[in-house]
Enzyme design. Structure first.
Site, PDB file in Angstrom:
ATOM      1  CE1 TYR A  74      -4.143   1.762   0.230  1.00  0.00           C
ATOM      2  CE2 TYR A  74      -2.805   3.308   1.508  1.00  0.00           C
ATOM      3  CZ  TYR A  74      -3.964   3.029   0.795  1.00  0.00           C
ATOM      4  OH  TYR A  74      -4.920   3.987   0.631  1.00  0.00           O
ATOM      5  CG  PHE A 126      -7.362  17.274 -24.544  1.00  0.00           C
ATOM      6  CD1 PHE A 126      -7.409  16.698 -25.809  1.00  0.00           C
ATOM      7  CD2 PHE A 126      -7.693  16.502 -23.452  1.00  0.00           C
ATOM      8  CE1 PHE A 126      -7.788  15.373 -25.964  1.00  0.00           C
ATOM      9  CE2 PHE A 126      -8.074  15.177 -23.602  1.00  0.00           C
ATOM     10  CZ  PHE A 126      -8.114  14.601 -24.863  1.00  0.00           C
ATOM     11  CB  THR A 127     -12.280  17.052 -24.132  1.00  0.00           C
ATOM     12  OG1 THR A 127     -11.369  15.949 -24.046  1.00  0.00           O
ATOM     13  CG2 THR A 127     -12.694  17.247 -25.583  1.00  0.00           C
ATOM     14  CG  ASP A 217      -1.670  17.736 -22.191  1.00  0.00           C
ATOM     15  OD1 ASP A 217      -1.060  16.644 -22.092  1.00  0.00           O
ATOM     16  OD2 ASP A 217      -2.887  17.804 -22.402  1.00  0.00           O
ATOM     17  CE  LYS A 260      -4.238  10.072 -24.829  1.00  0.00           C
ATOM     18  NZ  LYS A 260      -4.873  10.835 -23.771  1.00  0.00           N
ATOM     19  NE  ARG A 384     -11.188  14.709 -29.493  1.00  0.00           N
ATOM     20  CZ  ARG A 384     -11.906  14.272 -28.451  1.00  0.00           C
ATOM     21  NH1 ARG A 384     -13.194  14.494 -28.377  1.00  0.00           N
ATOM     22  NH2 ARG A 384     -11.354  13.593 -27.481  1.00  0.00           N
ATOM     23  CG  PHE A 451     -16.825  13.948 -26.656  1.00  0.00           C
ATOM     24  CD1 PHE A 451     -16.604  15.076 -25.883  1.00  0.00           C
ATOM     25  CD2 PHE A 451     -15.940  12.895 -26.551  1.00  0.00           C
ATOM     26  CE1 PHE A 451     -15.534  15.140 -25.012  1.00  0.00           C
ATOM     27  CE2 PHE A 451     -14.861  12.953 -25.690  1.00  0.00           C
ATOM     28  CZ  PHE A 451     -14.667  14.077 -24.916  1.00  0.00           C
TER      29      PHE A 451
HETATM   30  C1  LIG Z   1      -5.674  11.817 -23.451  1.00  0.00           C
HETATM   31  C2  LIG Z   1      -5.320  13.200 -23.212  1.00  0.00           C
HETATM   32  C3  LIG Z   1      -5.494  13.779 -21.948  1.00  0.00           C
HETATM   33  C4  LIG Z   1      -6.194  13.082 -20.808  1.00  0.00           C
HETATM   34  O1  LIG Z   1      -5.566  11.919 -20.422  1.00  0.00           O
HETATM   35  P1  LIG Z   1      -6.369  10.639 -19.881  1.00  0.00           P
HETATM   36  O2  LIG Z   1      -5.289   9.678 -19.544  1.00  0.00           O
HETATM   37  O3  LIG Z   1      -7.260  10.170 -20.977  1.00  0.00           O
HETATM   38  O4  LIG Z   1      -7.143  11.069 -18.685  1.00  0.00           O
HETATM   39  C5  LIG Z   1      -5.042  15.076 -21.772  1.00  0.00           C
HETATM   40  N1  LIG Z   1      -4.489  15.785 -22.780  1.00  0.00           N
HETATM   41  C6  LIG Z   1      -4.322  15.255 -24.000  1.00  0.00           C
HETATM   42  C7  LIG Z   1      -3.680  16.072 -25.064  1.00  0.00           C
HETATM   43  C8  LIG Z   1      -4.738  13.955 -24.262  1.00  0.00           C
HETATM   44  O5  LIG Z   1      -4.600  13.464 -25.493  1.00  0.00           O
END
Ligand SMILES: *Cc1c(COP(=O)(O)O)cnc(C)c1O
Length: 459
Positions: A74, A126-127, A217, A260, A384, A451
């Site tokens: 933990y 970004f969303t 980011d 990613k 998008r 979306f």
């Molecule tokens: C995917 C993504 C996020 C959010 O990450 P999650 O792991 O899906 O929560 C933030 N910014 C960008 C540019 C992304 O492509």
């Protein structure tokens, strides 16, 4: 198009997952039942899944081996220390706070670094990032260069921040009213467009003069580094690792979606140099994610992420990755399909405005194009455009992004060039009878991040 000019896969395949193609009649039923939203289709009904490159990566044998040495204590897991040391070495930040994925890091950063009413300028939104900024009282301002909104304009480093826009915002609002600059590498919604090192340096200089922090980011930082090596003067002989390290030397911290460029299926983290921010982040992470030594991840997931992040810096890997995406883009361009140019790092974006000139933005052309592409070839992509952009929190009006796109996102190390051919063939076939693509209307519109779960019917 000559496949000879593209690098072969720098890996061999050790485990396979069988996929099957269902019939056109079945796909017509599936998309109707999914409310014309590709997010609501079952994975089993998809032949080639280009919904996202998020968490869809194929892990290496070494990462799978790492899963077996998960330390699931933990507190104080040794896998966290491995991850922390790896991120500190590769990114150069002092502190690492693990989170379950990127938005977990965005939630923490937005809560600790934004005061209500402050501005958060960024190179396009970004969303989830903008959602967390606005939820914490921040006001997002788009300061990406104008050219990024022009889908057909082929210039390098279309993701750059416009320094004049940033300077003007600082003059008008005052540095104390700017929470931080959010700089995305690469810019997902602009089509996976990279930011140049020159721009990162200039943003650093300008913000430092005014005492404003910069958070990246970092989600696709390795892909961004490849473009710098390929296209920016002075970087051809630098390693990807060196370039990534220099990129982050111009930032105060970053949020990262491990799903990613860390080549894993789940995970993320937040980095910073500032001690006080680090203390606040550690206090909050226990509320939302878990102990600061696991942040919502299993020990084995942190191990796989540490190994994956290092693998992603290998030149052969990232070159194949970016060029496989470009291969798909080139095939479409040759066939006269309107796409965002230049082709970005993780996806090919169909320009739905030019693909469906018979539809207006209120017909949700990109949403309908994605639905029709599924029916055409069993290929799953995502919208998008206006649907993803959501509504203004104050006025309730739809945001109307200039870019109305369908994103064909390529998972890492998953598909072959032949799969890219099948995707291209389906898009080209659909383009030939594009007039059959009908407009859509909402039958269910969620309040937030609509979306993901919205449902539609044909007009
Ligand atoms: C995917 C993504 C996020 C959010 O990450 P999650 O792991 O899906 O929560 C933030 N910014 C960008 C540019 C992304 O492509």
């Amino acid at each position: 198009m000559d496949l000879k000019n593209f690098p072969a896969e720098p890996f061999r395949i050790k485990a396979v997952e069988t996929v099957k193609m269902n019939t056109r009649e079945e796909r017509e039923r599936v998309i109707r039942e999914a409310g014309y939203n590709t997010f609501l289709i079952n994975s089993e009904d998809v032949y080639i899944d280009l919904l996202t490159d998020s968490g869809t990566n194929a892990m290496s044998d070494k990462q799978w081996a790492g899963m077996m040495i998960g330390d699931e204590a933990y507190a104080g897991s040794k896998n966290f220390h491995h991850l922390e040391a790896t991120v500190q070495e590769l990114f150069g930040f002092k502190h690492v706070v693990p989170t379950h994925q990127g938005r977990g890091a965005e939630n923490l950063l937005s809560q600790i670094a934004i005061k209500p009413g402050q501005y958060v300028p960024g190179n396009m939104y970004f969303t989830t990032t903008r959602y967390h900024q606005e939820r914490n009282g921040g006001i997002f301002v788009d300061i990406i260069r104008d050219e990024a909104h022009d889908a057909g304009l082929e210039i390098p480093f279309k993701g750059d921040i416009c320094l004049e826009k940033l300077e003007k915002l600082i003059q008008e609002k005052g540095a104390e009213n700017i929470a931080y600059v959010c700089l995305a590498v690469t810019v997902n919604l602009a089509g996976g467009q990279p930011v140049s090192m020159k721009n990162m340096r200039a943003v650093r200089e300008l913000t430092q003069k005014h005492g404003i922090k910069v958070f990246y980011d970092a989600t696709r930082c390795v892909e961004n580094a490849y473009f710098i090596k390929e296209q920016e003067e002075g970087f051809a002989d630098k390693s990807i690792k060196e370039i990534v390290h220099e990129m982050f030397s111009y930032a105060d911290g970053c949020t990262m979606s491990g799903k990613k460029d860390c080549l894993v299926n789940i995970g993320g983290f937040l980095c910073m140099n500032d001690e006080e921010l680090f203390q606040s982040a550690k206090e909050l992470v226990v509320v939302y994610e878990g102990m600061p030594s696991y942040g919502g991840m299993a020990g084995r997931d942190m191990e796989a992420m540490a190994i994956g992040l290092r693998e992603s810096m290998q030149f052969e890997y990232i070159q194949h990755r970016v060029l496989q995406v470009r291969y798909l883009g080139q095939r479409l361009i040759e066939a006269g399909i309107p796409v965002i140019q230049p082709i970005g790092g993780h996806a090919v974006f169909l320009d739905a405005r030019r693909f469906c000139p018979h539809l207006t933005q209120d017909d949700f052309p990109a949403q309908s194009l994605a639905a029709n592409l599924y029916v055409e070839g069993g290929v799953r992509a995502m919208e998008r455009g206006i649907v993803s952009a959501g509504r203004d929190v104050k006025t309730g009006e739809n945001h109307r992004p200039k870019l109305e796109t369908v994103r064909l996102t390529i998972p890492r190390r998953v598909y072959t060039y032949k799969h890219m051919d099948l995707v291209a063939d389906a898009v080209i076939k659909l383009f030939k009878h594009k007039e059959d693509i009908k407009g859509l209307r909402f039958v269910y519109e969620p309040k937030q991040l609509r979306f993901f779960t919205a449902r539609f019917e044909e007009k």
